[in-house]
Design an enzyme around this catalytic site. Structure first.
Site, PDB file in Angstrom:
ATOM      1  N   ARG A  61       0.782  -1.222   0.133  1.00 19.07           N
ATOM      2  CA  ARG A  61      -0.302   0.251  -0.152  1.00 19.07           C
ATOM      3  C   ARG A  61       0.696   1.530   0.175  1.00 19.07           C
ATOM      4  O   ARG A  61       0.564   2.400  -0.292  1.00 19.07           O
ATOM      5  CB  ARG A  61      -0.740   0.042   0.917  1.00 19.07           C
ATOM      6  CG  ARG A  61      -2.460  -0.866   1.219  1.00 19.07           C
ATOM      7  CD  ARG A  61      -2.827  -1.122   1.732  1.00 19.07           C
ATOM      8  NE  ARG A  61      -2.417  -1.794   3.286  1.00 19.07           N
ATOM      9  CZ  ARG A  61      -2.717  -3.229   3.222  1.00 19.07           C
ATOM     10  NH1 ARG A  61      -2.524  -3.498   2.922  1.00 19.07           N
ATOM     11  NH2 ARG A  61      -1.906  -3.240   4.466  1.00 19.07           N
ATOM     12  N   GLU A  98       6.193 -10.955  14.494  1.00 17.18           N
ATOM     13  CA  GLU A  98       5.436 -12.156  16.252  1.00 17.18           C
ATOM     14  C   GLU A  98       5.990 -12.998  15.921  1.00 17.18           C
ATOM     15  O   GLU A  98       6.218 -13.834  17.118  1.00 17.18           O
ATOM     16  CB  GLU A  98       4.195 -11.706  16.260  1.00 17.18           C
ATOM     17  CG  GLU A  98       3.512 -11.797  17.156  1.00 17.18           C
ATOM     18  CD  GLU A  98       2.291 -11.742  17.088  1.00 17.18           C
ATOM     19  OE1 GLU A  98       1.806 -10.851  16.459  1.00 17.18           O
ATOM     20  OE2 GLU A  98       1.632 -11.229  18.672  1.00 17.18           O
TER      21      GLU A  98
HETATM   22  P1  AMP Z   1       4.572  -3.137  11.214  1.00 15.24           P
HETATM   23  O1  AMP Z   1       6.547  -3.326  10.226  1.00 15.24           O
HETATM   24  O2  AMP Z   1       4.480  -3.663  12.254  1.00 15.24           O
HETATM   25  O3  AMP Z   1       5.273  -1.514  11.369  1.00 15.24           O
HETATM   26  O4  AMP Z   1       3.655  -2.678   9.384  1.00 15.24           O
HETATM   27  C1  AMP Z   1       3.744  -1.965   8.927  1.00 15.24           C
HETATM   28  C2  AMP Z   1       3.014  -2.918   7.921  1.00 15.24           C
HETATM   29  O5  AMP Z   1       1.896  -3.711   8.109  1.00 15.24           O
HETATM   30  C3  AMP Z   1       2.588  -1.601   6.741  1.00 15.24           C
HETATM   31  O6  AMP Z   1       3.042  -2.095   5.855  1.00 15.24           O
HETATM   32  C4  AMP Z   1       0.742  -1.729   6.956  1.00 15.24           C
HETATM   33  O7  AMP Z   1       0.261  -1.622   5.756  1.00 15.24           O
HETATM   34  C5  AMP Z   1       0.760  -3.589   7.698  1.00 15.24           C
HETATM   35  N1  AMP Z   1      -0.108  -3.098   8.546  1.00 15.24           N
HETATM   36  C6  AMP Z   1       0.508  -3.641   9.637  1.00 15.24           C
HETATM   37  N2  AMP Z   1      -0.413  -3.884  11.267  1.00 15.24           N
HETATM   38  C7  AMP Z   1      -1.104  -3.094  10.391  1.00 15.24           C
HETATM   39  C8  AMP Z   1      -2.604  -2.935  10.669  1.00 15.24           C
HETATM   40  N3  AMP Z   1      -3.863  -3.002  11.967  1.00 15.24           N
HETATM   41  N4  AMP Z   1      -4.130  -2.664   9.446  1.00 15.24           N
HETATM   42  C9  AMP Z   1      -3.165  -2.193   8.156  1.00 15.24           C
HETATM   43  N5  AMP Z   1      -2.190  -2.650   7.460  1.00 15.24           N
HETATM   44  C10 AMP Z   1      -1.687  -2.919   8.791  1.00 15.24           C
END
Ligand code: AMP
Length: 175
Positions: A61, A98
């Protein structure tokens, strides 16, 4: 656009893609041409005088917002993709999820040493993905001017993982 309007356009989907995750669906923003344009205009205003050479966009996205922003700023985009998707020679960085781990990649010539880059994704959660993207850029020796997110899930403290970088988000949500 008020931030309330933008926040209201984000659709919360509980337990997707797995139990316990509140998925923030940005589809309604993209479907509303005026709202989408305003998001890009507001974010673009932050960077128009910062001589960005390339926007590094995160799979998947981040591609959408980053591409529109690149048009606005008159620069190109460079793709950070999940492992195995890029056809040319790549740098790769692994990061912890995770459960287990994942890797992201960038073409070795996507940006050049010294380039001024902006990293863009739709959402900052734990920060693992963005940090891996930043590590790829550091490998190449380009300069990370900032990381920009439309949504920041502030309760997950993703910023802490990006310590030392400028981190901007349009809206912060706590769940
Ligand atoms: P992180 O690596 O945990 O910061 O996750 C970020 C990536 O995962 C981004 O590319 C987001 O599009 C996706 N993502 C993680 N959590 C969510 C969420 N609750 N809702 C939508 N997209 C998420």
């Amino acid at each position: 656009m008020s931030l309330e309007t933008l926040t209201a356009a984000i659709r919360d989907i509980p337990d997707f893609p797995k139990p316990g995750i509140m998925f923030k669906d940005i589809s309604p923003i993209l479907q509303d041409g005026a709202l989408f344009a305003e998001v890009i205009d507001i974010i673009g205003a932050r960077y128009e005088n910062l001589q960005i050479d390339s926007i590094v966009v995160i799979d998947a996205r981040g591609f959408i917002f980053g591409s529109a922003l690149a048009y606005k700023l008159g620069c190109g985009i460079s793709l950070v993709r999940k492992q195995g998707k890029l056809p040319w020679k790549t740098h790769s960085v692994s990061y912890d999820l995770e459960y287990g781990s994942a890797a992201v990649e960038i073409h070795i010539d996507a940006v050049s040493a010294g380039d001024r880059v902006l990293i863009v994704d739709d959402l900052l959660a734990t920060g693992g993905t963005a940090k891996a993207g930043a590590d790829l850029i550091e490998k190449i020796g380009a300069r990370i001017i900032a990381l920009e997110f439309v949504i920041e899930l502030s309760s997950l403290n993703g910023r802490d993982k990006l310590d030392g970088y400028t981190v901007n988000s349009l809206i912060e949500v706590s769940d």
